[in-house]
Motif scaffolding. Structure first.
Motif, PDB file in Angstrom:
ATOM      1  N   UNK A  73       0.746  -1.357  -0.003  1.00  0.00           N
ATOM      2  CA  UNK A  73      -0.082  -0.096   0.060  1.00  0.00           C
ATOM      3  C   UNK A  73       0.924   1.177  -0.090  1.00  0.00           C
ATOM      4  N   UNK A  74       0.799   2.089  -0.893  1.00  0.00           N
ATOM      5  CA  UNK A  74       1.486   3.405  -1.153  1.00  0.00           C
ATOM      6  C   UNK A  74       0.697   4.445  -0.362  1.00  0.00           C
ATOM      7  N   UNK A  75       1.468   5.120   0.388  1.00  0.00           N
ATOM      8  CA  UNK A  75       1.006   6.212   1.223  1.00  0.00           C
ATOM      9  C   UNK A  75       0.688   5.639   2.788  1.00  0.00           C
ATOM     10  N   UNK A  76       1.090   4.435   3.049  1.00  0.00           N
ATOM     11  CA  UNK A  76       1.087   4.106   4.407  1.00  0.00           C
ATOM     12  C   UNK A  76       1.663   4.818   5.438  1.00  0.00           C
ATOM     13  N   UNK A  77       1.366   5.231   6.786  1.00  0.00           N
ATOM     14  CA  UNK A  77       2.140   5.934   7.554  1.00  0.00           C
ATOM     15  C   UNK A  77       2.953   5.044   8.235  1.00  0.00           C
ATOM     16  N   UNK A  78       4.219   5.155   8.510  1.00  0.00           N
ATOM     17  CA  UNK A  78       4.999   4.540   9.248  1.00  0.00           C
ATOM     18  C   UNK A  78       5.457   5.217  10.479  1.00  0.00           C
ATOM     19  N   UNK A  79       5.483   4.482  11.768  1.00  0.00           N
ATOM     20  CA  UNK A  79       5.604   5.105  12.785  1.00  0.00           C
ATOM     21  C   UNK A  79       6.652   4.176  13.707  1.00  0.00           C
ATOM     22  N   UNK A  80       7.815   4.769  14.046  1.00  0.00           N
ATOM     23  CA  UNK A  80       8.990   4.025  14.598  1.00  0.00           C
ATOM     24  C   UNK A  80       9.101   4.667  15.961  1.00  0.00           C
ATOM     25  N   UNK A  81       9.236   3.851  17.055  1.00  0.00           N
ATOM     26  CA  UNK A  81       9.300   4.482  18.414  1.00  0.00           C
ATOM     27  C   UNK A  81       8.500   5.629  18.762  1.00  0.00           C
ATOM     28  N   UNK A  82       7.143   5.492  18.324  1.00  0.00           N
ATOM     29  CA  UNK A  82       6.274   6.707  18.624  1.00  0.00           C
ATOM     30  C   UNK A  82       6.581   7.807  17.885  1.00  0.00           C
ATOM     31  N   UNK A  83       7.326   7.637  16.698  1.00  0.00           N
ATOM     32  CA  UNK A  83       7.640   8.850  15.676  1.00  0.00           C
ATOM     33  C   UNK A  83       7.320   8.686  14.450  1.00  0.00           C
ATOM     34  N   UNK A  84       6.520   9.297  13.701  1.00  0.00           N
ATOM     35  CA  UNK A  84       6.061   9.224  12.394  1.00  0.00           C
ATOM     36  C   UNK A  84       7.628   9.426  11.380  1.00  0.00           C
TER      37      UNK A  84
END
Length: 117
Positions: A73-84
Motif C-alpha cells: 500500500x503506497x502512502x501507508x504511515x510508518x511510525x517507529x518508536x512513536x515517531x512518524x
C-alpha cells in the motif's frame, strides 16, 4: 545551527561538524549520513585533517540498524518508536538507532501492522 550554516554555504567541513554534533546527541543515523557525505564530498587536503575518519564512521555505524520496510500500500504511515518517519514506499532501508523498536504501519481501509524488532 550547522544545518542552517550548511544551507547558506555547503562547505564539507560543516558536514563533519554536523555529524559529530549528531553523534553527541545520540542521533546516530543522521550522524552516519553526515559523516559518509563528508567522506565523499571533502577534498583530499580536508580529509587528511581527519586521519581516523573511517574508524569514526565504523563506530557510528555500529550504533545504527537498517530496516527495510515494504508495503503493498503506497502512502501507508510508518511510525517507529512513536515517531512518524514517513510514508511508504521507502526507496532504501530506513536507518534507525540500534536497539529494540516498535514499528507500526497504518493506512485507511487496512488493518494496522505492528511489530517489535
Amino acid at each position: 545551527a550547522y544545518r542552517a550554516a550548511f544551507d547558506i554555504d555547503p562547505a564539507p567541513q560543516l558536514l563533519y561538524n554536523m555529524g559529530r554534533a549528531q553523534q553527541a546527541m545520540g542521533r546516530y543515523p543522521d550522524a552516519l549520513t553526515s559523516l559518509e557525505r563528508f567522506r565523499t564530498e571533502a577534498p583530499p587536503e580536508l580529509l587528511a585533517r581527519v586521519p581516523r575518519l573511517d574508524e569514526l564512521i565504523k563506530e557510528v555505524h555500529a550504533q545504527v540498524a537498517e530496516v527495510t520496510i515494504a508495503s503493498k500500500v503506497d502512502g501507508a504511515r510508518v511510525v517507529v518508536r512513536q515517531e512518524v518517519i514517513g510514508k511508504t514506499p521507502f526507496a532504501s532501508p530506513v536507518r534507525l538507532n540500534a536497539g529494540t523498536a516498535d514499528i507500526e504501519v497504518t493506512a485507511d481501509g487496512f488493518a494496522p501492522f505492528r511489530k517489535r524488532l
